[in-house]
Structures are given as structure tokens and as C-alpha cells.
Design a protein around this motif. Structure first.
Motif, PDB file in Angstrom:
ATOM      1  N   ASP A 238      44.873 -32.088  89.759  1.00 38.92           N
ATOM      2  CA  ASP A 238      44.862 -31.595  91.145  1.00 38.92           C
ATOM      3  C   ASP A 238      44.780 -32.751  92.137  1.00 38.92           C
ATOM      4  O   ASP A 238      45.247 -32.641  93.265  1.00 38.92           O
ATOM      5  CB  ASP A 238      43.775 -30.544  91.447  1.00 38.92           C
ATOM      6  N   ASP A 239      44.198 -33.888  91.707  1.00 40.07           N
ATOM      7  CA  ASP A 239      44.055 -35.024  92.621  1.00 40.07           C
ATOM      8  C   ASP A 239      45.404 -35.519  93.129  1.00 40.07           C
ATOM      9  O   ASP A 239      45.547 -35.893  94.297  1.00 40.07           O
ATOM     10  CB  ASP A 239      43.312 -36.183  91.942  1.00 40.07           C
TER      11      ASP A 239
ATOM     12  N   TYR B 198      50.494 -45.354  92.930  1.00 37.30           N
ATOM     13  CA  TYR B 198      49.490 -44.643  93.723  1.00 37.30           C
ATOM     14  C   TYR B 198      48.248 -44.404  92.870  1.00 37.30           C
ATOM     15  O   TYR B 198      48.342 -43.924  91.733  1.00 37.30           O
ATOM     16  CB  TYR B 198      50.046 -43.309  94.220  1.00 37.30           C
ATOM     17  N   VAL B 199      47.082 -44.741  93.416  1.00 32.10           N
ATOM     18  CA  VAL B 199      45.804 -44.589  92.711  1.00 32.10           C
ATOM     19  C   VAL B 199      44.761 -44.036  93.682  1.00 32.10           C
ATOM     20  O   VAL B 199      44.902 -44.187  94.899  1.00 32.10           O
ATOM     21  CB  VAL B 199      45.300 -45.942  92.145  1.00 32.10           C
ATOM     22  N   PRO B 200      43.697 -43.423  93.171  1.00 33.86           N
ATOM     23  CA  PRO B 200      42.616 -43.003  94.068  1.00 33.86           C
ATOM     24  C   PRO B 200      41.986 -44.216  94.757  1.00 33.86           C
ATOM     25  O   PRO B 200      42.054 -45.339  94.251  1.00 33.86           O
ATOM     26  CB  PRO B 200      41.614 -42.329  93.126  1.00 33.86           C
TER      27      PRO B 200
ATOM     28  N   TYR C 171      45.048 -43.408  97.581  1.00 39.86           N
ATOM     29  CA  TYR C 171      44.972 -42.127  98.277  1.00 39.86           C
ATOM     30  C   TYR C 171      43.536 -41.613  98.225  1.00 39.86           C
ATOM     31  O   TYR C 171      42.903 -41.612  97.178  1.00 39.86           O
ATOM     32  CB  TYR C 171      45.957 -41.106  97.690  1.00 39.86           C
ATOM     33  N   PRO C 172      42.980 -41.209  99.360  1.00 43.62           N
ATOM     34  CA  PRO C 172      41.600 -40.729  99.398  1.00 43.62           C
ATOM     35  C   PRO C 172      41.496 -39.253  99.020  1.00 43.62           C
ATOM     36  O   PRO C 172      42.293 -38.429  99.475  1.00 43.62           O
ATOM     37  CB  PRO C 172      41.199 -40.950 100.862  1.00 43.62           C
TER      38      PRO C 172
ATOM     39  N   PHE D 253      47.167 -42.976 103.419  1.00 39.56           N
ATOM     40  CA  PHE D 253      47.156 -43.933 102.315  1.00 39.56           C
ATOM     41  C   PHE D 253      46.581 -45.266 102.800  1.00 39.56           C
ATOM     42  O   PHE D 253      46.541 -45.533 103.998  1.00 39.56           O
ATOM     43  CB  PHE D 253      48.579 -44.157 101.785  1.00 39.56           C
ATOM     44  N   PHE D 254      46.126 -46.042 101.842  1.00 36.99           N
ATOM     45  CA  PHE D 254      45.610 -47.381 102.131  1.00 36.99           C
ATOM     46  C   PHE D 254      46.383 -48.386 101.291  1.00 36.99           C
ATOM     47  O   PHE D 254      46.502 -48.219 100.068  1.00 36.99           O
ATOM     48  CB  PHE D 254      44.113 -47.468 101.817  1.00 36.99           C
TER      49      PHE D 254
END
Length: 258
Positions: free
Chosen positions: A55-56, A157-159, A191-192, A254-255
Motif C-alpha cells: 500500500d505504501d 523511489y524509496v520511503p 516519498y513520505p 517527493f524529496f
């Protein structure tokens, strides 16, 4: 962080704490969208999305995934854990949660345009990523490295590294180690998920952390993302409504990692 949340829960009733978290999250996002961010331009680079749980990926970058797939750009999604830590309110979910969440992920990503053959489940124990022993940690890094070598993505893309969930923060570290191991030059974007909900501004979350924020418009695929989120039936009923609402808007945040 867990201790801070426990202290807050003793001070405020659960509903009041959720209201405070919603206000904090909303104000932070509004400030980022209006003043504290740059616009993230869309590009044609292939992408690999690493998600700690099923879901993340949809909450954090479902719009970006849908945009890229509509343009025929390859997107690979990798889930690190089996997701068994959350059964939600679905009957018998605790007994079948791994299979349920896997099917929900396939359905959600199908809505976003990702075929089942482009989804990988590493099936590590939910909640264990931060506490892997050295052998298991190296094995996981090698699994991630092998996928990166296979697909050679232009973006990863990562948390967020401060996402206030141990699996999320561990996913960032494991993927970062795999990228370094491959000497790969790739755009890394965080991604937060829980960052704005659980990170008190000026305590865990600093203004310097927000300086690298970028906003990406998902207006044209917003309906797809909402449908994909709704596919996670085993999860959405157990999550705070205010938390879910943040991901239903027309922008994703995004960061960029240097």
C-alpha cells in the motif's frame, strides 16, 4: 519516536491525537505546496519503486506510477515485507493476510498500469527489516542489487529516511546500500508516508529536511490513484481518515537525494 507517541497518547485521547496529527500534517503539506517546494518535472526515465508494505507504493507515488505507465514508461515495484503485521478488519484476515495483501497490491497496481510480471515480493517478515542480522541484511541487499542490475532503472523511489516507521527507514538504507554496491548513477527520490503525520516539526523534522521537497501534479490520474487506494480494503478501514485524506489530493510530494 515510539516513546514520544506513547507520551502524547497519555496526554491526549486517541481521537484528539489524530486531530492534532491531521492538523500538523495538513499545515506542513500546505506550506510545502504553496511556498516550500519546487515543481518536479515529468521525465521519460524508467522507474523502480521500493515499498516496505503493500500500500505504501500507491499512497506515496501512485500518481507518478500511473503517469509513467500511461506514457509506456517501464515501472517495476518491489515489496520488501510480506505485510502480515496488519490484519485490518477483514474477516479471517489474520490467517490469510499475506495472500490478501499480495492480491490487493496486484489489483491496485493493475489500476495504475503495472502488470503482475513487473511486481516482485521479497517477503521479508513484516516489522523485521531494521533488526535483520548481518547475513539476512546482506542477503536482502543482494536481492535488491540483483533487481537493480536486471532492470537498470533511471529513477528509484524509496520511503523517506525519517519516515517514523522502522520498516520504512530500513528500506531506505537497504536500497541506498544496494545502489552504492552497484555503483549505479540513478535519481533517488524519497516519498513520505508517515513523515508529516508522526514527525513533529522542529523536533524530528527540521526545515533543512523540507528544503529538498518537490511537488508533482497528478490531477490527470487522480481518479486512478483513488481507485488503487480503495483496492487496499484490508488496510484502509484501520488507518486514520485524516491520514488517508492526505494522499487523495492532486499533488504528490517527493524529496530528492543528492
Amino acid at each position: 519516536m515510539k516513546t514520544q507517541l506513547q507520551r502524547l497518547q497519555k496526554i491526549f485521547p486517541h481521537t484528539w491525537l489524530e486531530q492534532l496529527q491531521y492538523i500538523h500534517s495538513s499545515l506542513l503539506c500546505r506550506w510545502i505546496l504553496l511556498r516550500g517546494s519546487q515543481t518536479l518535472a515529468f521525465n521519460q526515465k524508467s522507474a523502480m519503486v521500493f515499498s516496505p508494505h503493500q500500500d505504501d507504493e500507491t499512497f506515496g507515488c501512485g500518481g507518478m506510477i500511473a503517469h509513467k505507465r500511461e506514457q509506456g514508461i517501464p515501472v517495476i515495484v518491489v515489496f520488501l515485507t510480506d505485510g502480515q503485521g496488519s490484519g485490518g478488519s477483514v474477516p479471517n484476515a489474520q490467517n490469510n493476510i499475506v495472500q490478501i495483501r499480495q492480491q490487493e497490491a496486484i489489483e491496485a497496481l493493475s489500476i495504475l498500469g503495472v502488470e503482475a510480471s513487473e511486481i516482485h515480493f521479497l517477503a521479508k517478515l513484516d516489522g523485521s527489516l531494521q533488526d535483520l542480522n548481518n547475513d539476512d541484511k546482506q542477503q536482502t541487499i543482494e536481492q535488491v542489487s540483483e533487481l537493480i542490475r536486471c532492470y537498470q532503472p533511471g529513477e528509484v523511489y524509496v520511503p523517506h529516511r525519517k519516515d517514523c516507521h522502522k520498516d520504512h527507514e530500513a528500506t531506505y538504507k537497504l536500497v541506498k546500500a544496494a545502489i552504492a554496491q552497484n555503483n549505479l548513477i540513478v535519481d533517488l527520490l524519497e516519498y513520505p508516508i508517515w513523515l508529516f503525520w508522526r514527525s513533529p516539526l522542529f523536533i524530528l523534522l527540521k526545515l533543512d529536511d523540507l528544503a529538498a521537497a518537490y511537488c508533482f501534479s497528478i490531477t490527470s490520474v487522480q481518479a486512478k490513484k483513488k481507485r488503487a487506494i480503495a483496492s487496499y480494503k484490508s488496510q484502509i478501514e484501520s488507518l486514520p481518515r485524516g491520514f488517508i485524506k492526505r494522499f487523495l489530493g492532486s499533488y504528490e510530494i517527493f524529496f530528492k537525494v543528492d
